[in-house]
Design a protein around this motif. Structure first.
Motif, mmCIF file in Angstrom:
data_model
loop_
_atom_site.group_PDB
_atom_site.id
_atom_site.type_symbol
_atom_site.label_atom_id
_atom_site.label_comp_id
_atom_site.label_asym_id
_atom_site.label_seq_id
_atom_site.Cartn_x
_atom_site.Cartn_y
_atom_site.Cartn_z
ATOM 1 N N ARG A 1 58.436 56.018 57.495
ATOM 2 C CA ARG A 1 57.420 56.909 56.933
ATOM 3 C C ARG A 1 56.659 57.571 58.082
ATOM 4 N NH1 ARG A 1 52.563 54.388 57.282
ATOM 5 N NH2 ARG A 1 52.648 52.191 57.877
ATOM 6 N N LEU A 2 55.822 58.530 57.732
ATOM 7 C CA LEU A 2 54.992 59.200 58.727
ATOM 8 C C LEU A 2 53.673 58.471 58.894
ATOM 9 C CD1 LEU A 2 55.448 62.980 57.862
ATOM 10 C CD2 LEU A 2 56.504 61.691 59.717
ATOM 11 N N GLY A 3 53.211 58.392 60.121
ATOM 12 C CA GLY A 3 51.887 57.876 60.396
ATOM 13 C C GLY A 3 50.926 59.031 60.642
ATOM 14 N N HIS A 4 49.905 58.771 61.440
ATOM 15 C CA HIS A 4 48.879 59.786 61.665
ATOM 16 C C HIS A 4 48.467 59.797 63.126
ATOM 17 C CE1 HIS A 4 48.373 60.203 57.320
ATOM 18 N NE2 HIS A 4 48.440 58.889 57.271
ATOM 19 N N TYR A 5 48.134 60.980 63.620
ATOM 20 C CA TYR A 5 47.456 61.113 64.891
ATOM 21 C C TYR A 5 46.751 62.467 64.907
ATOM 22 C CZ TYR A 5 50.814 64.481 66.755
ATOM 23 O OH TYR A 5 51.567 65.602 66.970
ATOM 24 N N ARG A 6 45.712 62.572 65.738
ATOM 25 C CA ARG A 6 44.941 63.811 65.815
ATOM 26 C C ARG A 6 44.989 64.441 67.198
ATOM 27 N NH1 ARG A 6 38.980 62.761 64.448
ATOM 28 N NH2 ARG A 6 38.933 64.979 64.975
ATOM 29 N N TYR A 7 45.223 63.629 68.220
ATOM 30 C CA TYR A 7 44.992 64.095 69.585
ATOM 31 C C TYR A 7 46.310 64.370 70.307
ATOM 32 C CZ TYR A 7 40.315 62.442 68.577
ATOM 33 O OH TYR A 7 39.084 62.249 68.007
ATOM 34 N N PRO A 8 46.524 65.611 70.751
ATOM 35 C CA PRO A 8 47.786 65.975 71.404
ATOM 36 C C PRO A 8 47.801 65.568 72.874
ATOM 37 C CG PRO A 8 46.353 67.880 71.311
ATOM 38 C CD PRO A 8 45.638 66.775 70.584
ATOM 39 N N GLY A 9 48.989 65.588 73.450
ATOM 40 C CA GLY A 9 49.157 65.365 74.874
ATOM 41 C C GLY A 9 48.915 66.665 75.624
ATOM 42 N N GLU A 10 47.827 66.724 76.392
ATOM 43 C CA GLU A 10 47.433 67.940 77.103
ATOM 44 C C GLU A 10 47.897 67.882 78.559
ATOM 45 O OE1 GLU A 10 43.244 68.767 74.729
ATOM 46 O OE2 GLU A 10 43.243 67.457 76.487
ATOM 47 N N LEU A 11 48.258 69.023 79.111
ATOM 48 C CA LEU A 11 48.610 69.112 80.524
ATOM 49 C C LEU A 11 47.325 69.193 81.334
ATOM 50 C CD1 LEU A 11 50.535 69.357 82.865
ATOM 51 C CD2 LEU A 11 50.825 71.777 82.316
ATOM 52 N N ARG A 12 47.080 68.187 82.183
ATOM 53 C CA ARG A 12 45.822 68.075 82.899
ATOM 54 C C ARG A 12 46.063 67.950 84.400
ATOM 55 N NH1 ARG A 12 41.643 64.332 79.493
ATOM 56 N NH2 ARG A 12 42.037 65.189 77.413
ATOM 57 N N ARG A 13 45.017 68.271 85.164
ATOM 58 C CA ARG A 13 45.079 68.128 86.620
ATOM 59 C C ARG A 13 43.782 67.500 87.122
ATOM 60 N NH1 ARG A 13 46.989 72.798 90.774
ATOM 61 N NH2 ARG A 13 48.977 71.729 90.331
ATOM 62 N N TYR A 14 43.929 66.474 87.981
ATOM 63 C CA TYR A 14 42.800 65.940 88.731
ATOM 64 C C TYR A 14 42.734 66.646 90.079
ATOM 65 C CZ TYR A 14 42.242 61.847 85.620
ATOM 66 O OH TYR A 14 42.009 61.016 84.547
ATOM 67 N N HIS A 15 41.555 67.171 90.407
ATOM 68 C CA HIS A 15 41.269 67.689 91.742
ATOM 69 C C HIS A 15 40.424 66.624 92.447
ATOM 70 C CE1 HIS A 15 42.438 71.915 90.711
ATOM 71 N NE2 HIS A 15 42.060 71.532 89.506
ATOM 72 N N ILE A 16 40.962 65.986 93.461
ATOM 73 C CA ILE A 16 40.291 64.876 94.136
ATOM 74 C C ILE A 16 39.919 65.296 95.554
ATOM 75 C CG2 ILE A 16 40.562 62.504 94.969
ATOM 76 C CD1 ILE A 16 42.553 62.061 92.652
ATOM 77 N N ASP A 17 38.659 65.095 95.913
ATOM 78 C CA ASP A 17 38.174 65.353 97.265
ATOM 79 C C ASP A 17 37.750 64.012 97.857
ATOM 80 O OD1 ASP A 17 36.656 65.961 99.564
ATOM 81 O OD2 ASP A 17 36.118 67.930 98.770
#
Length: 500
Positions: free
Chosen positions: A347-363
């Protein structure tokens, strides 16, 4: 896209083994994605049918690894992570493609096959037998069913926090467990590793669980010899599936997880069933020098679950960029009705939050971190040209949900210089997997001239195929399609080994 089914390694809040579920013809018609949650117990070896024009200089082997068996003795595993590992091989000679698959004969697989029943706990499925059997957390064993790597002509199948099993790269016969020249007392090895494209270093992390969580960071040189090892007691409990590595650093992304330790130790909950998302704690980012000569720099970031990193690179002056797929909340994994568990029940479950392409800028000089969302689309399984690993990259390739679908139906190429992307959608009821980049022979490093290979499942035909796509023009669709005679295990991760 609330209400979509989404297949990830994960768990459910429910506990214990499930009763066996036999899907009916109507089930497959109503929910075509069910083929990805169906065991494939046969082992095959044949020349596959090819549609389209196979590139003649595409020569080598695509290996894929993932669970292939979910049921024994009337009991069914709770999630795709918990099936016994099966390695698939697509052998390209420029004119034809041979398909071959074999289960990894782990000690667990051999013992349970002989007994005809499950005897071991796995990450989200407890062993049969109730509380007494699972006291202390249960008896875990290696499934060798997540990733696969070819190194110096040798093929290895990995599981989470276990040593790999070596597999014959031609026959796919299991050769035995391998510590890669190390010892069990010296380190812990995880399913994900990085191979530095410039010097050939093979970089591992692994988590050792006890009163505290200890991370082990291990680097093997191109010749296989131990280059360095460091271990560090983490400031809080952590479960992480992947990490970052640059030319000079190893970076851990500790997303916020609480664990009901007593529920796990008293046999009431599986390991993942005991986990809870705790976003109020935020993420901790630990930056270790790769040479192990200094303590890590610890930074803070907003809460984000990360299954997989794409890549990271540094400029040699303390600036790091780290790209990954992040979730504001892993409700597909730790929600009230996680989609993975639902799919395993038909069966189908549930989710709301997609996988986003993100970047950390670290100094590192300022000890500061800034996070940027590059694309809010629904991504997973990020990969890139292996010649860019640990160094600057321009392009990334992703599986993507591009419609109100049950699963990933598209492959995306993202240009990090321009911010532009292009996507090919395989269409309704076709579900694709991790894209593997294969460079065209003779091309320069970091060039995107080559092909992208992705294994797909056709939910209407209930058969699988491998798509060969032009990496520079994904939108034209497959230039060649390798058709299998059956449904094949979905698999998590792959590795391309060019013809030697």
């Amino acid at each position: 896209m609330a209400g979509c089914g989404l297949v990830f390694p994960g768990c459910t809040s429910k506990q214990g083994p499930l009763s066996d579920i036999l899907f009916t013809e109507a089930d497959y018609q109503n929910l075509p994605v069910l083929g990805l949650a169906t065991s494939f117990s046969e082992e095959k070896d044949y020349l596959a049918r090819i549609e389209g024009k196979l590139p003649q200089d595409l020569r080598g082997t695509l290996y894929r690894n993932g669970p292939g068996l979910y049921e024994r003795d009337g009991l069914r595993k709770r999630c795709l992570l918990d099936g016994d590992g099966m390695v698939q091989g697509f052998f390209f000679d420029g004119h034809s493609v041979r398909f071959r698959n074999r289960f990894v004969r782990t000690a667990k697989y051999i013992e349970e096959s002989a007994a005809g029943k499950y005897r071991y706990s796995t990450w989200s499925t407890q062993a049969p037998g109730g509380l007494f059997t699972n006291l202390g957390g249960g008896n875990f064993s290696n499934q060798a069913g997540i990733s696969v790597v070819v190194r110096n002509g040798r093929l290895f199948a990995f599981d989470e926090f276990h040593p790999p099993y070596e597999v014959n790269p031609e026959t796919l016969e299991t050769l035995g467990e391998s510590w890669l020249g190390l010892t069990p007392e010296s380190t812990v090895i995880s399913a994900h590793s990085k191979i530095d494209a410039h010097n050939g270093d093979w970089i591992f992390y692994g988590l050792e669980f006890g009163r505290k969580t200890t991370v082990h960071l291990t680097v093997l040189g191109a010749d296989g010899a131990l280059k360095n090892h460091q271990h560090y007691e983490l400031p809080r409990f952590a479960y992480i599936h992947d990490f970052f590595a640059t030319e000079r650093y190893i970076i851990l992304n500790l997303h916020p997880i609480d664990i009901n330790l007593w529920g796990f130790l008293l046999g009431r909950r599986s390991m993942t069933g005991a986990m809870r998302w705790a976003p109020e704690k935020g993420n901790m980012i630990l930056v270790f020098p790769r040479d192990g000569r200094a303590q890590p720099v610890i930074l803070e970031a907003e809460s984000a679950w990360m299954w997989h990193s794409l890549n990271a690179f540094d400029d040699g002056r303390g600036s790091i960029k780290a790209d990954f797929v992040g979730y504001r909340n892993p409700d597909h994994f730790l929600g009230d009705d996680p989609a993975l568990f639902a799919i395993m029940e038909g069966r189908l479950g549930h989710y709301r939050y997609p996988g986003e392409l993100r970047r950390y800028h670290i100094d590192l000089n300022l000890k500061a971190l800034r996070e940027e969302t590059l694309d809010g689309g629904n991504f997973e399984f990020p990969t890139l040209n292996p010649s860019s690993v640990c160094h600057r990259h321009r392009f990334g390739y992703f599986a993507r949900i591009v419609r109100d679908s049950d699963f990933f139906s598209g492959i995306t190429r993202f240009d990090f210089e321009t911010g532009r992307s292009e996507t090919f959608d395989f269409g309704s009821d076709v579900f694709c997997s991790e894209p593997i980049f294969v460079a065209k022979p003779g091309t320069k490093k970091n060039d995107d001239l080559g092909w992208v290979l992705t294994q797909c499942y056709d939910g209407e035909a209930r058969k699988s195929f491998l798509a060969v796509m032009n990496a520079q023009n994904l939108t034209e669709g497959p230039v060649a399609t390798i058709h299998l005679e059956h449904q094949a295990p979905f698999g998590f991760h792959g590795f391309w080994a060019p013809e030697s």
